[in-house]
Design a protein around this motif. Structure first.
Motif, PDB file in Angstrom:
ATOM      1  N   ALA A 239       0.813  -1.165   0.062  1.00  0.00           N
ATOM      2  CA  ALA A 239       0.045   0.050  -0.004  1.00  0.00           C
ATOM      3  C   ALA A 239       0.879   1.212  -0.214  1.00  0.00           C
ATOM      4  CB  ALA A 239      -0.834  -0.008   1.167  1.00  0.00           C
ATOM      5  N   GLU A 240       0.606   2.165  -0.894  1.00  0.00           N
ATOM      6  CA  GLU A 240       1.331   3.458  -0.877  1.00  0.00           C
ATOM      7  C   GLU A 240       1.219   4.212   0.510  1.00  0.00           C
ATOM      8  OE1 GLU A 240       1.279   7.430  -3.581  1.00  0.00           O
ATOM      9  OE2 GLU A 240      -0.068   5.874  -4.258  1.00  0.00           O
ATOM     10  N   GLY A 241       2.631   4.416   0.928  1.00  0.00           N
ATOM     11  CA  GLY A 241       2.398   5.428   2.123  1.00  0.00           C
ATOM     12  C   GLY A 241       2.225   4.494   3.287  1.00  0.00           C
ATOM     13  N   ASP A 242       2.082   3.089   3.338  1.00  0.00           N
ATOM     14  CA  ASP A 242       2.062   2.409   4.572  1.00  0.00           C
ATOM     15  C   ASP A 242       3.478   2.299   5.165  1.00  0.00           C
ATOM     16  OD1 ASP A 242       0.212   0.211   6.060  1.00  0.00           O
ATOM     17  OD2 ASP A 242       2.252  -0.524   5.870  1.00  0.00           O
ATOM     18  N   PRO A 243       3.461   2.383   6.489  1.00  0.00           N
ATOM     19  CA  PRO A 243       4.806   2.427   6.945  1.00  0.00           C
ATOM     20  C   PRO A 243       5.806   1.088   7.029  1.00  0.00           C
ATOM     21  CG  PRO A 243       3.173   2.423   8.781  1.00  0.00           C
ATOM     22  CD  PRO A 243       2.616   2.662   7.446  1.00  0.00           C
ATOM     23  N   ASP A 244       4.812  -0.083   6.886  1.00  0.00           N
ATOM     24  CA  ASP A 244       5.480  -1.134   6.371  1.00  0.00           C
ATOM     25  C   ASP A 244       5.533  -1.891   5.201  1.00  0.00           C
ATOM     26  OD1 ASP A 244       6.040  -1.725   9.291  1.00  0.00           O
ATOM     27  OD2 ASP A 244       4.012  -2.158   9.630  1.00  0.00           O
ATOM     28  N   SER A 245       5.273  -0.869   4.124  1.00  0.00           N
ATOM     29  CA  SER A 245       5.379  -1.192   2.647  1.00  0.00           C
ATOM     30  C   SER A 245       6.673  -0.880   2.186  1.00  0.00           C
ATOM     31  CB  SER A 245       4.276  -0.704   1.840  1.00  0.00           C
ATOM     32  OG  SER A 245       2.880  -1.205   2.260  1.00  0.00           O
ATOM     33  N   GLU A 246       7.320  -1.772   1.163  1.00  0.00           N
ATOM     34  CA  GLU A 246       8.712  -1.352   0.604  1.00  0.00           C
ATOM     35  C   GLU A 246       8.526   0.266   0.031  1.00  0.00           C
ATOM     36  OE1 GLU A 246       7.885  -5.138  -1.296  1.00  0.00           O
ATOM     37  OE2 GLU A 246       6.651  -4.416   0.401  1.00  0.00           O
ATOM     38  N   ASP A 247       9.828   0.659  -0.218  1.00  0.00           N
ATOM     39  CA  ASP A 247       9.876   1.791  -1.128  1.00  0.00           C
ATOM     40  C   ASP A 247       9.156   1.367  -2.600  1.00  0.00           C
ATOM     41  OD1 ASP A 247      11.686   3.289  -3.296  1.00  0.00           O
ATOM     42  OD2 ASP A 247      12.101   4.488  -1.429  1.00  0.00           O
ATOM     43  N   PRO A 248       8.446   2.461  -3.190  1.00  0.00           N
ATOM     44  CA  PRO A 248       7.769   2.047  -4.331  1.00  0.00           C
ATOM     45  C   PRO A 248       8.867   1.509  -5.457  1.00  0.00           C
ATOM     46  CG  PRO A 248       7.040   4.212  -3.203  1.00  0.00           C
ATOM     47  CD  PRO A 248       8.137   3.817  -2.242  1.00  0.00           C
ATOM     48  N   ALA A 249      10.020   2.104  -5.435  1.00  0.00           N
ATOM     49  CA  ALA A 249      10.936   1.658  -6.553  1.00  0.00           C
ATOM     50  C   ALA A 249      11.714   0.371  -6.131  1.00  0.00           C
ATOM     51  CB  ALA A 249      11.662   2.713  -6.771  1.00  0.00           C
ATOM     52  N   LYS A 250      11.574  -0.158  -5.107  1.00  0.00           N
ATOM     53  CA  LYS A 250      12.290  -1.185  -4.450  1.00  0.00           C
ATOM     54  C   LYS A 250      11.464  -2.278  -4.005  1.00  0.00           C
ATOM     55  CE  LYS A 250      16.385   1.530  -3.331  1.00  0.00           C
ATOM     56  NZ  LYS A 250      17.395   2.255  -2.334  1.00  0.00           N
ATOM     57  N   LYS A 251      10.277  -2.380  -4.564  1.00  0.00           N
ATOM     58  CA  LYS A 251       9.372  -3.460  -4.009  1.00  0.00           C
ATOM     59  C   LYS A 251       9.980  -4.947  -4.103  1.00  0.00           C
ATOM     60  CE  LYS A 251       5.315  -0.929  -5.670  1.00  0.00           C
ATOM     61  NZ  LYS A 251       5.814  -0.272  -6.822  1.00  0.00           N
ATOM     62  N   MET A 252       9.358  -5.769  -3.067  1.00  0.00           N
ATOM     63  CA  MET A 252       9.931  -7.066  -3.342  1.00  0.00           C
ATOM     64  C   MET A 252       9.510  -7.810  -4.491  1.00  0.00           C
ATOM     65  SD  MET A 252       9.967  -8.487   0.515  1.00  0.00           S
ATOM     66  CE  MET A 252      10.911  -9.873   0.159  1.00  0.00           C
ATOM     67  N   THR A 253      10.300  -8.733  -4.962  1.00  0.00           N
ATOM     68  CA  THR A 253       9.933  -9.512  -6.352  1.00  0.00           C
ATOM     69  C   THR A 253       9.204 -10.894  -5.830  1.00  0.00           C
ATOM     70  OG1 THR A 253      12.218 -10.130  -6.636  1.00  0.00           O
ATOM     71  CG2 THR A 253      11.361  -8.333  -7.649  1.00  0.00           C
ATOM     72  N   ASP A 254       9.416 -11.411  -4.667  1.00  0.00           N
ATOM     73  CA  ASP A 254       9.249 -12.816  -4.239  1.00  0.00           C
ATOM     74  C   ASP A 254       7.809 -12.597  -3.740  1.00  0.00           C
ATOM     75  OD1 ASP A 254       9.261 -15.309  -3.344  1.00  0.00           O
ATOM     76  OD2 ASP A 254      10.289 -15.112  -1.725  1.00  0.00           O
ATOM     77  N   VAL A 255       6.828 -12.390  -4.619  1.00  0.00           N
ATOM     78  CA  VAL A 255       5.545 -12.188  -4.329  1.00  0.00           C
ATOM     79  C   VAL A 255       4.724 -13.063  -5.493  1.00  0.00           C
ATOM     80  CG1 VAL A 255       5.569  -9.882  -3.155  1.00  0.00           C
ATOM     81  CG2 VAL A 255       5.069 -10.130  -5.574  1.00  0.00           C
ATOM     82  N   GLY A 256       3.337 -13.057  -5.217  1.00  0.00           N
ATOM     83  CA  GLY A 256       2.413 -13.795  -6.043  1.00  0.00           C
ATOM     84  C   GLY A 256       2.593 -15.390  -5.692  1.00  0.00           C
ATOM     85  N   THR A 257       1.790 -16.207  -6.562  1.00  0.00           N
ATOM     86  CA  THR A 257       1.818 -17.633  -6.429  1.00  0.00           C
ATOM     87  C   THR A 257       2.217 -18.244  -7.705  1.00  0.00           C
ATOM     88  OG1 THR A 257       0.390 -17.756  -4.544  1.00  0.00           O
ATOM     89  CG2 THR A 257       0.608 -19.682  -5.712  1.00  0.00           C
ATOM     90  N   THR A 258       3.281 -18.946  -7.906  1.00  0.00           N
ATOM     91  CA  THR A 258       3.736 -19.837  -9.044  1.00  0.00           C
ATOM     92  C   THR A 258       3.163 -19.299 -10.344  1.00  0.00           C
ATOM     93  OG1 THR A 258       2.014 -21.272  -8.496  1.00  0.00           O
ATOM     94  CG2 THR A 258       4.199 -22.047  -7.372  1.00  0.00           C
TER      95      THR A 258
END
Length: 388
Positions: A239-258
């Motif tokens: 979520a944009e602006g959430d304190p526990d969300s990654e930097d918008p340009a450095k989001k995690m890529t280990d997301v989603g399901t197979t």
């Protein structure tokens, strides 16, 4: 005793199908069926005895009534089964195991509040020792509060348990799209309900700068066989602006399901946006419109990224600069030279699908993220009329 792999697999699938017909979630049914079959293999002295145990299980349990789906405002049905020795969590008793996730366990429980409109609840109990990024329970609760919508599963309350365990409380909904697809029981009316629910939820989420990051059939639940449909499981959402969300340009890529992971994150793109959800949602629609409801792509038994990339490329064709102009900017693009696969015709990719359905899938499941439809555009696509 030597039982062939094919025979064991056949029995597991037979028991899985039976459990699904009794109302079990498909993924849960498969896990239970594997355990049941393994126990029969251990106790049987001969192959004939093993087979008899498998056959008898399905035959004997045919008499079990199909559990009734519990709605948001209905009382518990008489045939709702609880473990009466299960623990009490907060004001919810008889906590009965329902499913396991990577960072949480879901229980079905009965409300002790006599005035409560909802009697049967789903308690998502977080496991702090497994709460590693991108999983974050407190962020999930905040996003659910922010994203309240008719097609987002309502968070009824949250409370803390001993050991730092956060518990999220939801209405207990038994039916999901995964089960309808795997049992080949999805109707046109249900397809429209799911379609409108999924893209209605995504349009709402994306307007708030929220990316779900785990769209798949098992995360779409139905209140009843007639709907409405709800999007669930925001454990890895951003979520944009959430304190526990990654930097918008450095989001995690280990997301989603197979099989539902889009190609940009497979090549290290971290500044992705809501188009990530649209790829996965397009894959879900592809399963809904094909004759056999099979998954569009295959990541193999181990969920390998390389296997998934090969499956995508061999289906859609190895992308060119015209197909995917932004790919050359991705960190991992060009590290491996891929075979030049030709694109398969969409009629072959989606057997039995209409021209309208093919148009929809091809405009969501496409390499270049800027060419994917938005959720708002999806809701206006004529495919919705085909489900009427």
């Amino acid at each position: 005793m030597d039982v062939s792999f094919s025979k064991r697999f056949e029995n597991i699938m037979k028991i899985t199908k039976h459990l699904c017909e009794q109302g079990k979630n498909a993924s849960i049914a498969k896990a239970e069926a594997s355990n049941i079959e393994e126990q029969f293999l251990k106790v049987a002295n001969t192959t004939d005895e093993y087979q008899e145990l498998c056959d008898d299980y399905v035959e004997v349990h045919q008499a079990i009534p199909t559990p009734t789906t519990i709605g948001l405002d209905n009382e518990a049905m008489p045939d709702e089964i609880f473990n009466t020795d299960g623990p009490t969590l907060g004001k919810y008793e008889w906590a009965t195991f329902h499913s396991d996730g990577q960072a949480s366990t879901v229980y079905k429980a009965k409300s002790t509040n006599v005035d409560a409109m909802e009697k049967v609840m789903a308690l998502k109990v977080m496991r702090p020792d497994h709460m590693e990024p991108p999983h974050n329970a407190h962020r999930e609760a905040r996003i659910l509060e922010k994203a309240r919508n008719d097609n987002v599963i309502p968070l009824l309350e949250s409370f803390q348990q001993s050991g730092g365990r956060l518990v999220l409380v939801f209405p207990f909904l038994r039916q999901d799209l995964e089960n309808l697809l795997r049992t080949d029981s999805l109707t046109k009316a249900q397809s429209r309900t799911v379609f409108e629910g999924l893209f209605g939820a995504l349009a709402h989420l994306h307007s708030f700068g929220i990316i779900h990051r785990d769209i798949k059939p098992s995360n779409i639940l139905l209140k009843s066989m007639d709907g409405p449909a709800y999007l669930i499981d925001f454990g890895i959402s951003w979520a944009e602006g959430d304190p526990d969300s990654e930097d918008p340009a450095k989001k995690m890529t280990d997301v989603g399901t197979t099989a539902y992971r889009p190609p940009e994150i497979l090549f290290g793109h971290r500044a992705y946006d809501s188009s990530l959800d649209m790829w996965a949602a397009g894959c879900v629609v592809a399963e809904m419109v094909t004759k056999d409801h099979s998954q569009l792509f295959d990541a193999g038994d181990l969920g390998s990224e390389l296997a998934l990339i090969k499956s995508i490329f061999s289906t859609l064709g190895t992308p060119t600069d015209d197909d995917w102009p932004s790919a050359k900017k991705y960190p991992d693009w060009g590290k491996v030279k891929w075979k030049e696969f030709p694109a398969k015709p969409w009629k072959e990719i989606l057997p039995g699908a209409s021209k309208t359905a093919i148009d929809f899938v091809s405009r969501t499941v496409c390499y270049e993220t800027t060419r994917r439809m938005t959720a708002v555009q999806a809701l206006s696509h004529p495919i919705a009329e085909e489900f009427a």
